[in-house]
Design a protein around this motif. Sequence first.
Motif, PDB file in Angstrom:
ATOM      1  N   GLU A 114       0.825  -1.202   0.000  1.00  0.00           N
ATOM      2  CA  GLU A 114       0.000   0.000   0.000  1.00  0.00           C
ATOM      3  C   GLU A 114       0.862   1.256   0.000  1.00  0.00           C
ATOM      4  OE1 GLU A 114      -3.628   2.013   2.636  1.00  0.00           O
ATOM      5  OE2 GLU A 114      -2.710   0.100   3.230  1.00  0.00           O
ATOM      6  N   GLN A 115       1.969   1.228   0.775  1.00  0.00           N
ATOM      7  CA  GLN A 115       2.869   2.383   0.794  1.00  0.00           C
ATOM      8  C   GLN A 115       3.495   2.609  -0.575  1.00  0.00           C
ATOM      9  OE1 GLN A 115       5.646   1.702   3.947  1.00  0.00           O
ATOM     10  NE2 GLN A 115       4.167   2.126   5.572  1.00  0.00           N
ATOM     11  N   ARG A 116       3.906   1.501  -1.237  1.00  0.00           N
ATOM     12  CA  ARG A 116       4.487   1.648  -2.576  1.00  0.00           C
ATOM     13  C   ARG A 116       3.469   2.207  -3.558  1.00  0.00           C
ATOM     14  NH1 ARG A 116       7.179  -3.318  -1.284  1.00  0.00           N
ATOM     15  NH2 ARG A 116       5.546  -4.516  -2.309  1.00  0.00           N
ATOM     16  N   GLN A 117       2.224   1.772  -3.426  1.00  0.00           N
ATOM     17  CA  GLN A 117       1.195   2.273  -4.334  1.00  0.00           C
ATOM     18  C   GLN A 117       0.910   3.752  -4.096  1.00  0.00           C
ATOM     19  OE1 GLN A 117      -2.088  -0.360  -3.629  1.00  0.00           O
ATOM     20  NE2 GLN A 117      -1.194  -2.072  -4.736  1.00  0.00           N
ATOM     21  N   ASN A 118       0.965   4.176  -2.814  1.00  0.00           N
ATOM     22  CA  ASN A 118       0.652   5.567  -2.488  1.00  0.00           C
ATOM     23  C   ASN A 118       1.868   6.471  -2.535  1.00  0.00           C
ATOM     24  OD1 ASN A 118      -2.019   4.837  -2.022  1.00  0.00           O
ATOM     25  ND2 ASN A 118      -1.689   4.466   0.146  1.00  0.00           N
ATOM     26  N   TYR A 119       3.063   5.912  -2.715  1.00  0.00           N
ATOM     27  CA  TYR A 119       4.290   6.714  -2.675  1.00  0.00           C
ATOM     28  C   TYR A 119       4.337   7.652  -3.883  1.00  0.00           C
ATOM     29  CZ  TYR A 119       9.171   7.774  -1.700  1.00  0.00           C
ATOM     30  OH  TYR A 119      10.347   8.404  -1.384  1.00  0.00           O
ATOM     31  N   LYS A 120       4.773   8.884  -3.638  1.00  0.00           N
ATOM     32  CA  LYS A 120       4.862   9.868  -4.716  1.00  0.00           C
ATOM     33  C   LYS A 120       6.235   9.718  -5.365  1.00  0.00           C
ATOM     34  CE  LYS A 120       3.971  14.748  -5.710  1.00  0.00           C
ATOM     35  NZ  LYS A 120       2.933  14.415  -6.673  1.00  0.00           N
ATOM     36  N   HIS A 121       6.287   8.995  -6.469  1.00  0.00           N
ATOM     37  CA  HIS A 121       7.558   8.644  -7.090  1.00  0.00           C
ATOM     38  C   HIS A 121       8.116   9.769  -7.960  1.00  0.00           C
ATOM     39  CE1 HIS A 121       7.633   4.443  -5.800  1.00  0.00           C
ATOM     40  NE2 HIS A 121       6.329   4.428  -6.025  1.00  0.00           N
ATOM     41  N   PHE A 122       7.267  10.645  -8.484  1.00  0.00           N
ATOM     42  CA  PHE A 122       7.749  11.712  -9.368  1.00  0.00           C
ATOM     43  C   PHE A 122       7.319  13.060  -8.810  1.00  0.00           C
ATOM     44  CE2 PHE A 122       7.861   8.090 -12.210  1.00  0.00           C
ATOM     45  CZ  PHE A 122       9.041   8.293 -12.905  1.00  0.00           C
ATOM     46  N   THR A 123       8.269  14.002  -8.870  1.00  0.00           N
ATOM     47  CA  THR A 123       8.040  15.356  -8.369  1.00  0.00           C
ATOM     48  C   THR A 123       8.526  16.364  -9.387  1.00  0.00           C
ATOM     49  OG1 THR A 123       8.277  14.651  -6.064  1.00  0.00           O
ATOM     50  CG2 THR A 123       8.577  16.992  -6.525  1.00  0.00           C
ATOM     51  N   PHE A 124       7.722  17.372  -9.630  1.00  0.00           N
ATOM     52  CA  PHE A 124       8.095  18.491 -10.478  1.00  0.00           C
ATOM     53  C   PHE A 124       8.130  19.742  -9.598  1.00  0.00           C
ATOM     54  CE2 PHE A 124       5.776  15.349 -12.882  1.00  0.00           C
ATOM     55  CZ  PHE A 124       6.561  15.157 -14.013  1.00  0.00           C
ATOM     56  N   GLY A 125       9.104  20.597  -9.832  1.00  0.00           N
ATOM     57  CA  GLY A 125       9.210  21.773  -8.988  1.00  0.00           C
ATOM     58  C   GLY A 125       9.832  22.958  -9.693  1.00  0.00           C
ATOM     59  N   ILE A 126       9.606  24.126  -9.132  1.00  0.00           N
ATOM     60  CA  ILE A 126      10.224  25.370  -9.592  1.00  0.00           C
ATOM     61  C   ILE A 126      10.861  26.036  -8.375  1.00  0.00           C
ATOM     62  CG2 ILE A 126       8.674  25.719 -11.554  1.00  0.00           C
ATOM     63  CD1 ILE A 126       7.065  27.647  -9.827  1.00  0.00           C
ATOM     64  N   TYR A 127      11.905  26.816  -8.588  1.00  0.00           N
ATOM     65  CA  TYR A 127      12.602  27.428  -7.457  1.00  0.00           C
ATOM     66  C   TYR A 127      13.315  28.699  -7.898  1.00  0.00           C
ATOM     67  CZ  TYR A 127      16.724  25.191  -9.540  1.00  0.00           C
ATOM     68  OH  TYR A 127      17.721  24.803 -10.407  1.00  0.00           O
ATOM     69  N   GLY A 128      13.715  29.457  -6.911  1.00  0.00           N
ATOM     70  CA  GLY A 128      14.522  30.655  -7.126  1.00  0.00           C
ATOM     71  C   GLY A 128      15.351  30.898  -5.882  1.00  0.00           C
ATOM     72  N   GLY A 129      16.457  31.646  -6.045  1.00  0.00           N
ATOM     73  CA  GLY A 129      17.298  31.896  -4.893  1.00  0.00           C
ATOM     74  C   GLY A 129      18.447  32.831  -5.207  1.00  0.00           C
TER      75      GLY A 129
END
Length: 297
Positions: A114-129
């Motif tokens: 269940e954890q593997r099924q619910n795990y967020k495997h891909f992430t998209f992001g934006i940033y600045g600094g």
Amino acid sequence: MKTFTKTAFLIAGICSTTLTFGQQYNSYNDRYNSDRYDSRDQRRSDRQNDRYRDNMIDERREYNRRNEEFPRYENRYQGRIGDNRMFDERDLSRAYDEGFEDGQRSQEVSERQEQRQNYKHFTFGIYGGANSTRFEGETVDGKNLTGRLGYQLGFLVRGGGRIYGQVGAEYLTSSSEFYRAGDGQAGNVSELIGNIDQRYLHVPAYVGVKLAQSDRGVSGIRLALGAEYATPLGTDKNDFNLGNADFQAATINGLVNLGFDAGPIMLDFVYHHGFADVLTSGNSKRRILGVNLGFKF
């Protein structure tokens, strides 16, 4: 003739009366016998029930006595199974324990699935600094190394679980202080120091590990190593008359990233270590320290 007739009627009456009394007597005997036998069966059934109840009480007392006298695993309550083999309470206890452990393992496997099924495997992001840049060995009149501020904007794509990979692209501006030896004339020193603002395109790639993370991997602490391809996009007008032709078309930098995720918010500290000179002449390996704040989805 009359006498014979009277005699015949008398005999018939006596026979009829005798038959009637006989039938009533037989009926009474049947009822008496039936009631007597029913009562006898009831008493026999009551006695059997009493004996059964007494036996159950005796067996229960014996069971309690044995449990108090011996430990659980030393009891010898035996029974028979289909193949006539004997077993005792230790066998039952062992079977129970094994079944409990199998159930626990099955539950753990289901939770991991269940954890593997619910795990967020891909992430998209934006940033600045912001960043601070210096060149290797950069000095001004023998003073300590100095740096100048710049900024960066970028995006990333991260994929994987506890071990993950990340790629992206960023636009970075850096301002570095240059020094060129003068002719030693008075009042000429200030003309030998100046800043050069540059604009770069970086393409970073990382391999990292989540030192700690939430169940779905949304929040955590990350540590990653990588490298980036850097190419200059332009150089502002400067006192040294340096242009794009004076800078390398592309360089490779090493990367170290320490990041923190709190839900959709990212905070990253990044160190860029230049392996090659950015100028075609002179010692100009860049050292950049940056901090980024971003959002992922």
